[in-house]
Scaffold this motif. Sequence first.
Motif, PDB file in Angstrom:
ATOM      1  N   HIS A 123       0.846  -1.197   0.000  1.00  0.00           N
ATOM      2  CA  HIS A 123       0.000   0.000   0.000  1.00  0.00           C
ATOM      3  C   HIS A 123       0.878   1.242   0.000  1.00  0.00           C
ATOM      4  O   HIS A 123       1.836   1.341   0.777  1.00  0.00           O
ATOM      5  CB  HIS A 123      -0.912   0.004   1.218  1.00  0.00           C
ATOM      6  N   SER A 124       0.552   2.215  -0.852  1.00  0.00           N
ATOM      7  CA  SER A 124       1.426   3.366  -1.059  1.00  0.00           C
ATOM      8  C   SER A 124       0.800   4.691  -0.663  1.00  0.00           C
ATOM      9  O   SER A 124       1.429   5.728  -0.808  1.00  0.00           O
ATOM     10  CB  SER A 124       1.847   3.440  -2.542  1.00  0.00           C
ATOM     11  N   GLY A 125      -0.413   4.696  -0.188  1.00  0.00           N
ATOM     12  CA  GLY A 125      -1.056   5.957   0.175  1.00  0.00           C
ATOM     13  C   GLY A 125      -1.192   6.101   1.672  1.00  0.00           C
ATOM     14  O   GLY A 125      -0.716   5.288   2.460  1.00  0.00           O
ATOM     15  N   VAL A 126      -1.872   7.175   2.092  1.00  0.00           N
ATOM     16  CA  VAL A 126      -2.091   7.405   3.512  1.00  0.00           C
ATOM     17  C   VAL A 126      -3.494   6.995   3.930  1.00  0.00           C
ATOM     18  O   VAL A 126      -3.895   7.227   5.061  1.00  0.00           O
ATOM     19  CB  VAL A 126      -1.866   8.894   3.859  1.00  0.00           C
ATOM     20  N   ALA A 127      -4.261   6.387   3.029  1.00  0.00           N
ATOM     21  CA  ALA A 127      -5.640   6.035   3.332  1.00  0.00           C
ATOM     22  C   ALA A 127      -5.778   4.563   3.695  1.00  0.00           C
ATOM     23  O   ALA A 127      -6.840   3.984   3.547  1.00  0.00           O
ATOM     24  CB  ALA A 127      -6.544   6.354   2.134  1.00  0.00           C
ATOM     25  N   LYS A 148      -6.672   0.056  -7.348  1.00  0.00           N
ATOM     26  CA  LYS A 148      -5.871  -1.105  -6.956  1.00  0.00           C
ATOM     27  C   LYS A 148      -6.547  -1.876  -5.829  1.00  0.00           C
ATOM     28  O   LYS A 148      -6.442  -3.103  -5.756  1.00  0.00           O
ATOM     29  CB  LYS A 148      -4.477  -0.657  -6.536  1.00  0.00           C
ATOM     30  N   ASP A 149      -7.254  -1.170  -4.938  1.00  0.00           N
ATOM     31  CA  ASP A 149      -7.971  -1.843  -3.865  1.00  0.00           C
ATOM     32  C   ASP A 149      -9.061  -2.761  -4.420  1.00  0.00           C
ATOM     33  O   ASP A 149      -9.338  -3.818  -3.858  1.00  0.00           O
ATOM     34  CB  ASP A 149      -8.591  -0.816  -2.912  1.00  0.00           C
ATOM     35  N   GLY A 164       6.735  -7.403  -6.701  1.00  0.00           N
ATOM     36  CA  GLY A 164       7.752  -6.952  -7.642  1.00  0.00           C
ATOM     37  C   GLY A 164       7.444  -5.575  -8.214  1.00  0.00           C
ATOM     38  O   GLY A 164       8.319  -4.719  -8.298  1.00  0.00           O
ATOM     39  N   MET A 165       6.182  -5.356  -8.581  1.00  0.00           N
ATOM     40  CA  MET A 165       5.799  -4.055  -9.125  1.00  0.00           C
ATOM     41  C   MET A 165       5.911  -2.965  -8.072  1.00  0.00           C
ATOM     42  O   MET A 165       6.264  -1.822  -8.373  1.00  0.00           O
ATOM     43  CB  MET A 165       4.367  -4.125  -9.663  1.00  0.00           C
ATOM     44  N   SER A 166       5.620  -3.301  -6.816  1.00  0.00           N
ATOM     45  CA  SER A 166       5.739  -2.315  -5.736  1.00  0.00           C
ATOM     46  C   SER A 166       7.192  -1.920  -5.522  1.00  0.00           C
ATOM     47  O   SER A 166       7.502  -0.737  -5.315  1.00  0.00           O
ATOM     48  CB  SER A 166       5.159  -2.883  -4.438  1.00  0.00           C
ATOM     49  N   LYS A 167       8.110  -2.894  -5.575  1.00  0.00           N
ATOM     50  CA  LYS A 167       9.527  -2.598  -5.393  1.00  0.00           C
ATOM     51  C   LYS A 167      10.062  -1.743  -6.532  1.00  0.00           C
ATOM     52  O   LYS A 167      10.852  -0.814  -6.332  1.00  0.00           O
ATOM     53  CB  LYS A 167      10.325  -3.896  -5.299  1.00  0.00           C
ATOM     54  N   ILE A 168       9.623  -2.048  -7.747  1.00  0.00           N
ATOM     55  CA  ILE A 168      10.090  -1.278  -8.900  1.00  0.00           C
ATOM     56  C   ILE A 168       9.541   0.138  -8.867  1.00  0.00           C
ATOM     57  O   ILE A 168      10.233   1.113  -9.140  1.00  0.00           O
ATOM     58  CB  ILE A 168       9.681  -1.982 -10.212  1.00  0.00           C
ATOM     59  N   GLY A 169       8.251   0.266  -8.496  1.00  0.00           N
ATOM     60  CA  GLY A 169       7.613   1.573  -8.520  1.00  0.00           C
ATOM     61  C   GLY A 169       8.052   2.495  -7.414  1.00  0.00           C
ATOM     62  O   GLY A 169       7.919   3.708  -7.507  1.00  0.00           O
ATOM     63  N   HIS A 170       8.566   1.918  -6.305  1.00  0.00           N
ATOM     64  CA  HIS A 170       8.934   2.755  -5.171  1.00  0.00           C
ATOM     65  C   HIS A 170      10.382   2.513  -4.739  1.00  0.00           C
ATOM     66  O   HIS A 170      10.704   2.535  -3.559  1.00  0.00           O
ATOM     67  CB  HIS A 170       8.001   2.494  -3.986  1.00  0.00           C
ATOM     68  N   ALA A 171      11.242   2.247  -5.707  1.00  0.00           N
ATOM     69  CA  ALA A 171      12.644   2.004  -5.378  1.00  0.00           C
ATOM     70  C   ALA A 171      13.255   3.248  -4.750  1.00  0.00           C
ATOM     71  O   ALA A 171      13.142   4.351  -5.270  1.00  0.00           O
ATOM     72  CB  ALA A 171      13.412   1.625  -6.652  1.00  0.00           C
ATOM     73  N   GLY A 172      13.863   3.022  -3.608  1.00  0.00           N
ATOM     74  CA  GLY A 172      14.524   4.128  -2.930  1.00  0.00           C
ATOM     75  C   GLY A 172      13.624   4.944  -2.036  1.00  0.00           C
ATOM     76  O   GLY A 172      14.094   5.835  -1.340  1.00  0.00           O
TER      77      GLY A 172
END
Length: 223
Positions: free
Chosen positions: A38-42, A92-93, A128-136
């Motif tokens: 999960h990448s948001g604050v909600a 995505k949810d 895998g997509m989460s790691k690629i999209g938020h690398a670093g």
Amino acid sequence: MNPSNALKIDLTPGQVGLSFLLAFSLAFIWATVYRKTHSGVAYTRSFFLTLLLMAPIVTMVMMAIGSNVALSLGLVGSLSIIRFRTVIKDTKDMVFLFLSISIGLCCGANAWMVAIIGTVATSLIALGMSKIGHAGAGSADYILIFRSNQKEPWNALSPVAQDLIAWKQLRGVSDVGDGSEFEFTYNVRLAAKAAPERVVGEFAKGGAIRQVTMITPENHLEL
């Protein structure tokens, strides 16, 4: 026709128990993937529990219906009176919810291999997509509130302070007092190994930004 045959289910207690156990286990894996990616604050714990409980419930319904047409029509009629008022903000949810339902369908239909392979493969792809999209990027999300007399306060920050924020999104800005000062509210994600205390200290340096406050969203406190 014997009415008792309409409710007869050709399942052994072992099959029922194994289907429930598998549905719950796979749903737990999938819900954990949701929490990790999960990448948001909600983020809400209630949605995590929904993903966890949806699969066993659907499994129970599938085993009860079987190939009985009368029960399936009754299920459609009962579901038509249920009104879902919760709006899913992130598409995505919806994908996570759909796979949780699919796990229940597969386990209820005794398609255990399909459920296992599908859940594992989809989980690996999502991770895998989460790691690629938020690398670093850091994994901590906060609400940042501060006041400034400048309309572009980020330009007044030092490079060190700017590097502490990996991602930001403006939530709102309002006048304070006689309009000579503004209050900004941002959704922010900290950079890797950046502490909230350091962010507050760096932002307050220079005098252009003051009254810096960082808030952890209430939904994150439910973890």
